[in-house]
Structures are given as C-alpha cells and as structure tokens.
Motif scaffolding. Structure first.
Motif, PDB file in Angstrom:
ATOM      1  N   SER A 144       0.856  -1.181   0.000  1.00 48.77           N
ATOM      2  CA  SER A 144       0.000   0.000   0.000  1.00 48.77           C
ATOM      3  C   SER A 144       0.889   1.227   0.000  1.00 48.77           C
ATOM      4  O   SER A 144       1.853   1.302   0.755  1.00 48.77           O
ATOM      5  N   THR A 145       0.566   2.188  -0.868  1.00 49.54           N
ATOM      6  CA  THR A 145       1.460   3.344  -1.014  1.00 49.54           C
ATOM      7  C   THR A 145       1.619   4.121   0.283  1.00 49.54           C
ATOM      8  O   THR A 145       2.705   4.618   0.580  1.00 49.54           O
ATOM      9  N   ASN A 146       0.540   4.206   1.068  1.00 52.64           N
ATOM     10  CA  ASN A 146       0.635   4.970   2.324  1.00 52.64           C
ATOM     11  C   ASN A 146      -0.560   4.666   3.210  1.00 52.64           C
ATOM     12  O   ASN A 146      -1.599   4.223   2.746  1.00 52.64           O
ATOM     13  N   SER A 147      -0.371   4.937   4.508  1.00 49.70           N
ATOM     14  CA  SER A 147      -1.391   4.559   5.484  1.00 49.70           C
ATOM     15  C   SER A 147      -2.266   5.729   5.929  1.00 49.70           C
ATOM     16  O   SER A 147      -3.020   5.595   6.892  1.00 49.70           O
ATOM     17  N   ASP A 148      -2.210   6.845   5.232  1.00 49.76           N
ATOM     18  CA  ASP A 148      -3.003   8.017   5.638  1.00 49.76           C
ATOM     19  C   ASP A 148      -4.496   7.654   5.691  1.00 49.76           C
ATOM     20  O   ASP A 148      -5.050   7.170   4.707  1.00 49.76           O
ATOM     21  N   ILE A 149      -5.126   7.911   6.811  1.00 51.88           N
ATOM     22  CA  ILE A 149      -6.526   7.500   6.959  1.00 51.88           C
ATOM     23  C   ILE A 149      -7.513   8.531   6.419  1.00 51.88           C
ATOM     24  O   ILE A 149      -8.653   8.206   6.141  1.00 51.88           O
ATOM     25  N   ALA A 150      -7.076   9.764   6.277  1.00 49.42           N
ATOM     26  CA  ALA A 150      -8.016  10.801   5.818  1.00 49.42           C
ATOM     27  C   ALA A 150      -7.304  11.825   4.949  1.00 49.42           C
ATOM     28  O   ALA A 150      -6.110  12.082   5.107  1.00 49.42           O
ATOM     29  N   ILE A 151      -8.059  12.406   4.014  1.00 54.33           N
ATOM     30  CA  ILE A 151      -7.542  13.456   3.141  1.00 54.33           C
ATOM     31  C   ILE A 151      -8.309  14.737   3.460  1.00 54.33           C
ATOM     32  O   ILE A 151      -9.527  14.772   3.341  1.00 54.33           O
ATOM     33  N   PRO A 152      -7.586  15.789   3.871  1.00 58.28           N
ATOM     34  CA  PRO A 152      -8.303  17.053   4.127  1.00 58.28           C
ATOM     35  C   PRO A 152      -8.764  17.688   2.811  1.00 58.28           C
ATOM     36  O   PRO A 152      -7.972  17.793   1.871  1.00 58.28           O
ATOM     37  N   THR A 153     -10.026  18.038   2.730  1.00 58.82           N
ATOM     38  CA  THR A 153     -10.557  18.736   1.554  1.00 58.82           C
ATOM     39  C   THR A 153     -11.450  19.866   2.050  1.00 58.82           C
ATOM     40  O   THR A 153     -11.754  19.937   3.243  1.00 58.82           O
ATOM     41  N   GLU A 154     -11.895  20.704   1.122  1.00 61.99           N
ATOM     42  CA  GLU A 154     -12.793  21.798   1.520  1.00 61.99           C
ATOM     43  C   GLU A 154     -14.102  21.244   2.091  1.00 61.99           C
ATOM     44  O   GLU A 154     -14.779  21.893   2.879  1.00 61.99           O
ATOM     45  N   ARG A 155     -14.451  20.013   1.684  1.00 61.73           N
ATOM     46  CA  ARG A 155     -15.710  19.404   2.130  1.00 61.73           C
ATOM     47  C   ARG A 155     -15.563  18.756   3.509  1.00 61.73           C
ATOM     48  O   ARG A 155     -16.552  18.410   4.141  1.00 61.73           O
ATOM     49  N   GLY A 156     -14.335  18.554   3.948  1.00 64.08           N
ATOM     50  CA  GLY A 156     -14.088  17.859   5.216  1.00 64.08           C
ATOM     51  C   GLY A 156     -13.060  16.776   4.995  1.00 64.08           C
ATOM     52  O   GLY A 156     -12.415  16.731   3.941  1.00 64.08           O
ATOM     53  N   LEU A 157     -12.899  15.916   5.994  1.00 64.05           N
ATOM     54  CA  LEU A 157     -11.916  14.830   5.894  1.00 64.05           C
ATOM     55  C   LEU A 157     -12.525  13.640   5.148  1.00 64.05           C
ATOM     56  O   LEU A 157     -13.485  13.026   5.620  1.00 64.05           O
ATOM     57  N   LEU A 158     -11.974  13.330   4.012  1.00 66.46           N
ATOM     58  CA  LEU A 158     -12.489  12.203   3.208  1.00 66.46           C
ATOM     59  C   LEU A 158     -11.556  11.003   3.373  1.00 66.46           C
ATOM     60  O   LEU A 158     -10.415  11.148   3.810  1.00 66.46           O
ATOM     61  N   PRO A 159     -12.038   9.802   3.023  1.00 69.24           N
ATOM     62  CA  PRO A 159     -11.216   8.603   3.270  1.00 69.24           C
ATOM     63  C   PRO A 159      -9.883   8.638   2.527  1.00 69.24           C
ATOM     64  O   PRO A 159      -9.851   8.909   1.325  1.00 69.24           O
ATOM     65  N   GLY A 160      -8.822   8.355   3.236  1.00 71.44           N
ATOM     66  CA  GLY A 160      -7.499   8.281   2.633  1.00 71.44           C
ATOM     67  C   GLY A 160      -7.160   6.858   2.230  1.00 71.44           C
ATOM     68  O   GLY A 160      -7.951   5.928   2.445  1.00 71.44           O
ATOM     69  N   ASN A 161      -5.967   6.710   1.678  1.00 69.99           N
ATOM     70  CA  ASN A 161      -5.593   5.393   1.155  1.00 69.99           C
ATOM     71  C   ASN A 161      -5.507   4.324   2.241  1.00 69.99           C
ATOM     72  O   ASN A 161      -5.835   3.164   2.007  1.00 69.99           O
TER      73      ASN A 161
ATOM     74  N   ILE B 134     -18.225  11.714   6.278  1.00 73.43           N
ATOM     75  CA  ILE B 134     -18.623  13.072   6.683  1.00 73.43           C
ATOM     76  C   ILE B 134     -19.781  13.013   7.672  1.00 73.43           C
ATOM     77  O   ILE B 134     -19.768  13.683   8.710  1.00 73.43           O
ATOM     78  N   GLU B 135     -20.778  12.199   7.386  1.00 70.98           N
ATOM     79  CA  GLU B 135     -21.935  12.086   8.285  1.00 70.98           C
ATOM     80  C   GLU B 135     -21.512  11.542   9.651  1.00 70.98           C
ATOM     81  O   GLU B 135     -21.969  12.033  10.684  1.00 70.98           O
ATOM     82  N   VAL B 136     -20.656  10.528   9.655  1.00 70.29           N
ATOM     83  CA  VAL B 136     -20.192   9.969  10.938  1.00 70.29           C
ATOM     84  C   VAL B 136     -19.398  11.019  11.709  1.00 70.29           C
ATOM     85  O   VAL B 136     -19.591  11.205  12.919  1.00 70.29           O
ATOM     86  N   ARG B 137     -18.524  11.756  11.015  1.00 68.38           N
ATOM     87  CA  ARG B 137     -17.745  12.806  11.695  1.00 68.38           C
ATOM     88  C   ARG B 137     -18.655  13.904  12.221  1.00 68.38           C
ATOM     89  O   ARG B 137     -18.351  14.559  13.218  1.00 68.38           O
ATOM     90  N   SER B 171     -11.132   5.422   8.786  1.00 66.73           N
ATOM     91  CA  SER B 171     -10.988   6.842   8.458  1.00 66.73           C
ATOM     92  C   SER B 171     -11.479   7.742   9.587  1.00 66.73           C
ATOM     93  O   SER B 171     -10.861   8.762   9.882  1.00 66.73           O
ATOM     94  N   THR B 172     -12.591   7.371  10.227  1.00 66.10           N
ATOM     95  CA  THR B 172     -13.174   8.257  11.245  1.00 66.10           C
ATOM     96  C   THR B 172     -12.744   7.894  12.665  1.00 66.10           C
ATOM     97  O   THR B 172     -12.921   8.696  13.584  1.00 66.10           O
ATOM     98  N   GLY B 173     -12.235   6.672  12.850  1.00 64.75           N
ATOM     99  CA  GLY B 173     -11.901   6.225  14.206  1.00 64.75           C
ATOM    100  C   GLY B 173     -13.124   5.823  15.016  1.00 64.75           C
ATOM    101  O   GLY B 173     -13.004   5.515  16.202  1.00 64.75           O
ATOM    102  N   LYS B 174     -14.292   5.801  14.393  1.00 64.53           N
ATOM    103  CA  LYS B 174     -15.520   5.404  15.111  1.00 64.53           C
ATOM    104  C   LYS B 174     -15.900   3.977  14.732  1.00 64.53           C
ATOM    105  O   LYS B 174     -16.060   3.666  13.543  1.00 64.53           O
TER     106      LYS B 174
END
Lengths: 256, 256
Positions: A144-161, B134-137, B171-174
């Motif tokens: 897996s390229t990376n373990s980041d759990i979330a991607i910050p976007t203007e919409r909020g934190l979206l699922p990361g890789n 997003i909804e869970v967060r 992603s959310t930790g929940k």
C-alpha cells in the motif's frame, strides 16, 4: 546549530495548504537554491505524477523540477523493482501509480500477480477490491502506497488510502507493506536519491505522525513546522520531539 | 435431550450452499412444520428482501414465507426505529436494506443524518464512502448490518460487509454498532418475533463465529451442523462448544 547539506521536504501543510501556497515556502526553497543545497520533496501523494506535482509547485512560485519530487508511487515502483524487475502488479490507484510502475518497466496485470499495489483511487469499486483480495489470497505481496486515513478537503476529511486499503487487510487478514511516511521505505529511497549521508540531511514537515515520525524512523534529524496538521499545542505531549521546530519556515530561512 | 419449542435457523451453509440446497434441509423444515414448531430463518444477508430470500428457499423445496425470514436489514431497520422513529439515514447498501428501512418508515437522506447504515454494496464507490465518513464525523450513529469479512463465491472469497465497513471505521476512528450475528441485536429481534422464551429456543447453524457465537451471546442453546463454513476438525479447539452438533441435520430430524 548544525548546518545540513541536504533537505527532504514535505508538501501539504509545509509548502502549501491544498491549493494555497504557504507564505514562507517559496523563500525557503529559494534560500536552499541560492546556497546550492540539494533538496527533494517527499510526498505521500500517490495519485499525481512527479511532473504534475512539480508543475503545481512552480505555479505557486516554489522552485521544483519533476526529479525533485519523491512520491509514494515512485518509491513503490522502485521498491517493487528491487524485489523483482519484471513483477506483475495488480493495481488500484490513479494516474501517478500507473505512471510510476510503467516507468520502472513493471507489468500491470489483472491476474496471477506478484504484487497487489493499493494507492488512493477515487474511482474505487467492488470489482477492484474483489480482485485485489483474490490476488492477495493467491499469494501476491500486498503493498500500500501509504497509510493516511483521511484526506483534508474543503468538504471535510475524506477517506485516505489507509482507509481504502483496510478493505483488503480486513477481508484477507494480510497486512500490507506500507511505503509512504512514516515508514522508512520512502525515506531510504529519498536519501539514496539525494546522495548525502543521513547525518547531513534534515527532514522538514508539519505532520508529526507522518513527516516527523518518518525522520525518526529513518534516523534523520527533523524540523517541524506548525503550518499544517499538527497543532503547536501538541508539542509538549509528543512521544519523541522533533530536533527543531518553528512556527513558520521564515524563522529557519536565515539558518540555512 | 430437551424438546425445543422454537427454532432459529441459519441459511448459507445450513439450508443451502450458495445456489444448491443442502440435502437434509427440506426434510428438517418439513419435520418442524409437521409438528407445528415455529421457526425463523436468521441471515446476515442484508442485500435481499425477505420475499427474495423466501422465494429462493421455496424454489429449493424448503418451506418458507417472507415473514419467516429475519435479515440483518430487517433487524437494522427495527433497531433504528426503536431509537428514533423518524430517523434520517444515510445508506450504503443494496435492495434489501433500502426496502427494510422504508418499510419501517425511516427517512433515507443524503445529509444531516441521524444514522449511517452500511450494508454490503457491490456498487460501492468513493463518493458513498466519503459522504458516510462526513456524516459519521458530523455525529451520525454508525451502524453496520454485519461484520462478515468475506463472502464465499465460485470465484473465491470476496470482500464482505465487515471489510467494506472498515473504510469508515479506519478513516473516522468510530466503530460501528454491528447488528448481525454474532451480535445479540439480530438475535433479540428474532426471539421477539418468534414469541417464545429463550430457554425453549434452539439456534441452528454451521458457522461457529457467527451462528454459534450468536446463540452463546444471546443465551440461546445451539445446534452446530458441519455442512458449511466451520470444519468438524475445529470442534475440539473451540473456545466454548455448541450444546449439540451433528454432521447433517438428518441426524436431528428424528429428535424434533
């Protein structure tokens, strides 16, 4: 304070925030450039090519060339090539990972693969995940390229890789080899590309859990900057503190 | 040996294997029926409606009606309705879950949801996972129909709902509230529908980790049959053994 002969520098939160450059970034890079100090950008982004990342930096006035950008895709491709030069790879991901694997001469295939490579894929679907699980169960090495759990976007934190990757991990019970920060693999690739001893190299980043831990794990000194993910308030509670920290890279530019 | 007044019966591995009926299944159900012993089928399948499951059983010669089928979707919908009768639900899933939620009068919505409901969805995509995160967060209660990590198919083991759900968890930790076996929630719903004391009820199934654990967790006696997932060879090493076990339900039919 030590004079470092080479720099490894994070991007998001350190050079820019999403689409906006961070104020001190261009001057920081100009200062390195003026003193002929080599630097590489080290990013957990797997979706973009080195050229696309470099173009983005140049558009923000931050001096870069494609060969100054170490993406997790590049590090993944180099890592696999070291294991098996003609490896068959089942790939989940976007342009950056396909481009990097092909550039290293690896074979992108749908079945009987030596490796399953999972990078962020915003066109993910059940079939891709299903075939990846089958390949892993059949013995493919899971990367897996990376373990980041979330991607910050203007919409909020979206699922990361790291979150997408977990489908394969949970279903097959096999944990992947992660390539990106905070793992050593991408750092060792970057150090090799930089061509300097680790003792003369400084890792610069804003995210304690990826950038700073990556430096610590790789045995490279670290400079933490509080313009991104990790807030200054967390500094006191960090398990192992960075070697240096600044509120803005502006504070460091004179010390280069 | 105790005479049980009601039966809760698993489907896949107990009544059928994929598309093929298990030989003793129809006779087993006929024997219950002949003695007027009430029974319900309890399945972790969330994708099909009660009617679709019942039709499948009837086509195999196994007597059923839709109201004899307790799916995780039905149990999920009833559980949510108990919490909030007019709950807004963000849904990832297939026909069965949408049908069950709508039947209970719950509102299926895209944002500002009280609950995020994740069931198996073979049309999963990044946008669905992103909005669920997003909804869970934002505070929605996270519910997953079941924690099964893999689905057996002719092609091999494909990702189950527990694996897809992990994207949101990681992603959310929940962590989600799981409804299906081995959890008590679906069992308690089934017991209530059956209308008999737990002490008079027997849970029948082939999968130790879902069916038998569900009986144990709910305080219901268990009959394990070795026609499905868990091999007979594992019996000795089980943490807590089932109350009874048979190689085929044929051995039990005379004891009904």
């Amino acid at each position: 304070m030590k004079q470092y002969k080479g720099y490894l520098i994070d991007l998001d939160g350190t050079m820019y925030l999403g689409k906006e450059p961070i104020e001190a970034a261009a001057d920081f890079i100009d200062a390195l450039s003026a003193k002929n100090i080599p630097y590489l950008f080290v990013t957990n982004n797997s979706s973009k090519t080195q050229k696309a990342v470099s173009d983005k930096l140049n558009a923000m006035g931050i001096k870069s060339t494609p060969d100054k950008v170490v993406t997790t895709s590049l590090a993944t491709a180099k890592y696999i090539k070291q294991q098996k030069a003609d490896a068959r790879c089942y790939v989940i991901g976007e342009e950056g990972i396909y481009h990097a694997l092909e550039k290293e001469g690896l074979i992108i295939a749908e079945e009987n693969c030596d490796f399953v490579v999972a990078g962020i894929d915003r066109a993910i679907n059940y079939e891709k995940l299903a075939q990846a699980c089958i390949e892993v169960r059949n013995g493919a090495t899971f990367i897996s390229t990376n373990s980041d759990i979330a991607i910050p976007t203007e919409r909020g934190l979206l699922p990361g890789n790291g979150a997408l990757t977990s489908v394969i991990t949970v279903s097959t019970g096999k944990k992947p080899i992660f390539i990106g920060k905070p793992e050593r693999i991408i750092m060792d690739e970057a150090v090799e590309m930089l061509g300097l001893p680790k003792a003369d190299t400084l890792m610069v980043g804003d995210n304690y859990n990826t950038d700073i831990r990556a430096g610590i794990n790789a045995g490279i000194d670290t400079l933490m900057v509080f313009t991104g993910v990790t807030p200054f308030g967390e500094l006191e509670s960090l398990e192992k503190r960075p070697d240096y920290y600044v509120q803005s890279l502006r504070e460091w530019t004179d010390k280069i």
